[in-house]
Design a protein around this motif. Structure first.
Motif, PDB file in Angstrom:
ATOM      1  N   GLY A   1       1.074  -0.828   0.467  1.00 50.96           N
ATOM      2  CA  GLY A   1      -0.186  -0.094  -0.076  1.00 50.96           C
ATOM      3  C   GLY A   1       0.523   1.417  -0.057  1.00 50.96           C
ATOM      4  N   PRO A   2       0.605   2.172  -0.684  1.00 49.84           N
ATOM      5  CA  PRO A   2       0.965   3.528  -1.050  1.00 49.84           C
ATOM      6  C   PRO A   2       0.957   4.574   0.255  1.00 49.84           C
ATOM      7  N   VAL A   3       1.429   3.871   1.699  1.00 56.19           N
ATOM      8  CA  VAL A   3       0.741   4.914   2.944  1.00 56.19           C
ATOM      9  C   VAL A   3       1.803   5.964   3.218  1.00 56.19           C
ATOM     10  N   ASP A   4       2.716   6.118   2.405  1.00 56.29           N
ATOM     11  CA  ASP A   4       4.127   7.147   2.386  1.00 56.29           C
ATOM     12  C   ASP A   4       4.645   6.338   0.399  1.00 56.29           C
ATOM     13  N   THR A   5       4.904   7.568   0.339  1.00 58.87           N
ATOM     14  CA  THR A   5       5.420   7.385  -1.218  1.00 58.87           C
ATOM     15  C   THR A   5       6.341   8.376  -1.150  1.00 58.87           C
ATOM     16  N   ARG A   6       6.950   9.044  -0.923  1.00 59.65           N
ATOM     17  CA  ARG A   6       8.202   9.533  -0.968  1.00 59.65           C
ATOM     18  C   ARG A   6       9.317   8.548  -0.236  1.00 59.65           C
ATOM     19  N   GLU A   7       8.949   7.321   0.354  1.00 62.19           N
ATOM     20  CA  GLU A   7      10.100   5.886   0.130  1.00 62.19           C
ATOM     21  C   GLU A   7      10.143   5.443  -1.060  1.00 62.19           C
ATOM     22  N   ALA A   8      11.297   5.268  -1.330  1.00 59.52           N
ATOM     23  CA  ALA A   8      11.050   4.329  -3.006  1.00 59.52           C
ATOM     24  C   ALA A   8      10.261   4.253  -3.774  1.00 59.52           C
ATOM     25  N   PRO A   9      10.331   5.880  -4.668  1.00 55.68           N
ATOM     26  CA  PRO A   9       9.258   6.116  -5.179  1.00 55.68           C
ATOM     27  C   PRO A   9       9.636   5.019  -6.142  1.00 55.68           C
ATOM     28  N   THR A  10       8.692   4.263  -7.038  1.00 52.18           N
ATOM     29  CA  THR A  10       8.000   3.419  -8.243  1.00 52.18           C
ATOM     30  C   THR A  10       8.141   4.633  -9.301  1.00 52.18           C
ATOM     31  N   SER A  11       7.455   4.243 -10.869  1.00 55.47           N
ATOM     32  CA  SER A  11       7.404   4.971 -11.750  1.00 55.47           C
ATOM     33  C   SER A  11       5.891   5.300 -11.587  1.00 55.47           C
ATOM     34  N   VAL A  12       4.767   4.569 -10.968  1.00 56.26           N
ATOM     35  CA  VAL A  12       3.887   5.240 -10.830  1.00 56.26           C
ATOM     36  C   VAL A  12       3.472   6.077 -10.421  1.00 56.26           C
ATOM     37  N   ASN A  13       4.397   6.276  -8.638  1.00 58.74           N
ATOM     38  CA  ASN A  13       4.084   7.525  -7.805  1.00 58.74           C
ATOM     39  C   ASN A  13       5.028   8.773  -9.201  1.00 58.74           C
ATOM     40  N   ASP A  14       6.153   8.537  -9.664  1.00 62.25           N
ATOM     41  CA  ASP A  14       6.704   9.222  -9.643  1.00 62.25           C
ATOM     42  C   ASP A  14       5.552  10.628 -10.990  1.00 62.25           C
ATOM     43  N   VAL A  15       4.768   9.380 -11.922  1.00 65.48           N
ATOM     44  CA  VAL A  15       3.414  10.023 -13.420  1.00 65.48           C
ATOM     45  C   VAL A  15       2.549  10.836 -12.329  1.00 65.48           C
ATOM     46  N   ALA A  16       2.421  10.674 -10.594  1.00 65.53           N
ATOM     47  CA  ALA A  16       1.738  11.300 -10.496  1.00 65.53           C
ATOM     48  C   ALA A  16       2.220  12.826  -9.575  1.00 65.53           C
TER      49      ALA A  16
END
Length: 408
Positions: free
Chosen positions: A205-220
């Motif tokens: 789950g994306p509780v804290d997306t500042r940790e180890a961002p993925t490509s999904v996080n980058d797009v957002a």
């Protein structure tokens, strides 16, 4: 215009898929002389792959008829126990469960796929528990008079489902719903709600997306919220019950996921083609089965989608202590007696390592004995909740955690 253009394309592909299927059967019919030639099999296999890829898909069913526990097969009962406009509550049980079997609410993602994506999750957990699951509605099928549905409503739905199930239930959230499930647990903890869950398991789950961002996080985070509102939000066409509702269409969500791993999807279809040419129907059917589910998509409301982008991926509102529900701040410190289990996959390319584990630190008033972390080795995002490693390595940990915290 975007949705209408898609509907036109879908209509054209539906006809093409039907013709391709007919031609594939014709080419392999023993009465056809070409069936005995290698070229006929190759052409039929190519048409079969195209037909499967282009055919329209609706909502799949769970189709869990039996479950085997300790070598004994039991009949499964599936029932809609609560109906709400944006999501039904389903219950799965079988005649081999004891009267005091644990009650588990599985929170399915509202992220473009139906709850049946968690068929394997349900089938495994119902071996020893009465399983409830959130069967979220396709937003294009919900009339406008049903009102809006946003993050606040999502949290309210979860609290309502737990109230329906009653005290001493457990909750398991897969991927995206980890955030609202975590928030709902904090709200119920603050109110000392009698139906607050005994345990909450959060998986990928994306509780804290500042940790180890993925490509999904980058797009957002690389685009402003206005970009998403103007480029991926569409209005439901007139021939659906939800005509006029603004949604994030499921077909766009699917296109995004496929583009992230385009090479692997192309290789999967190439392998399917080779299996068909070689006459290996079982291997081809396994690939087809996966894509039957993967390509079955639904729409989500624009309010929920845009708020998720804003608060989960851009503002990180929950880990910063800035997340609110109905105008009131959510205090994660209010979680004091719901045991938390965070599960992450070593090869997860959607929710990076540490994003779910952060929930254990954020619940700063929860005793350490009520926290547990599991890193599933050599497991990707979907392997966390489906497949052999889920069944044999991860699910037993969840069951043991529930058994250890069977009461307060």
């Amino acid at each position: 215009m975007l949705y209408n253009a898609y509907e036109m394309q879908r209509s054209l592909l539906s006809g093409a898929s039907a013709w391709a299927s007919v031609m594939a059967e014709t080419l392999t019919n023993p009465a056809n002389p070409m069936a005995a030639l290698g070229l006929g099999q190759v052409m039929a296999s190519a048409l079969d792959v195209f037909s499967h890829a282009a055919m329209p898909r609706g909502k799949p069913s769970f189709d869990i008829e039996t479950v085997t526990v300790d070598g004994v097969s039991h009949s499964v009962t599936e029932a809609i126990v609560q109906h709400r406009p944006f999501g039904n509550l389903l219950r799965f049980s079988h005649d081999g469960l004891p009267a005091d079997a644990p009650k588990l609410l599985i929170v399915a993602p509202m992220s473009g796929h139906y709850a049946t994506l968690l068929r394997g999750t349900v089938a495994r957990m119902m071996e020893r528990a009465v399983v409830y699951i959130t069967d979220w509605a396709d937003a294009k099928m919900v009339p406008l008079e049903a009102g809006r549905f946003d993050l606040d409503d999502y949290i309210d739905y979860l609290i309502g489902y737990l109230e329906f199930i009653g005290p001493n239930a457990h909750m398991l959230a897969v991927c995206q719903p980890s955030v609202p499930a975590y928030a709902a647990t904090a709200i119920m903890g603050a109110n000392k709600h009698p139906c607050r869950p005994l345990t909450l398991t959060m998986m990928g789950g994306p509780v804290d997306t500042r940790e180890a961002p993925t490509s999904v996080n980058d797009v957002a985070v690389t685009r402003p919220l206005s970009w998403f509102e103007h480029h991926v939000i569409a209005q439901v066409p007139l021939h659906y019950p939800g005509a006029g509702r603004k949604v994030y269409p499921g077909f766009l969500q699917l296109a995004g996921f496929i583009s992230m791993n385009l090479h692997s999807h192309m290789m999967s279809h190439w392998q399917m083609f080779k299996h068909l040419v070689e006459g290996d129907g079982d291997s081809a059917d396994a690939t087809k089965g996966f894509y039957e589910e993967y390509r079955s998509v639904c729409d989500m409301t624009s309010d929920f989608y845009l708020q998720t982008i804003e608060h989960v991926f851009q503002k990180h509102s929950l880990p910063k202590g800035e997340f609110v529900h109905r105008g009131k701040p959510i205090d994660l410190g209010a979680i004091t007696d719901t045991a938390l289990l965070a599960v992450e996959g070593e090869r997860d390319d959607i929710s990076g390592i540490g994003q779910t584990r952060a929930a254990l630190t954020l619940a700063h008033n929860l005793p350490e004995a009520n926290k547990r972390y599991l890193l599933a080795e050599s497991v990707g995002h979907y392997g966390i909740f489906n497949g052999s490693k889920w069944r044999g390595k991860i699910a037993p940990v969840v069951e043991e955690w529930m058994a250890r915290h069977a009461s307060r």
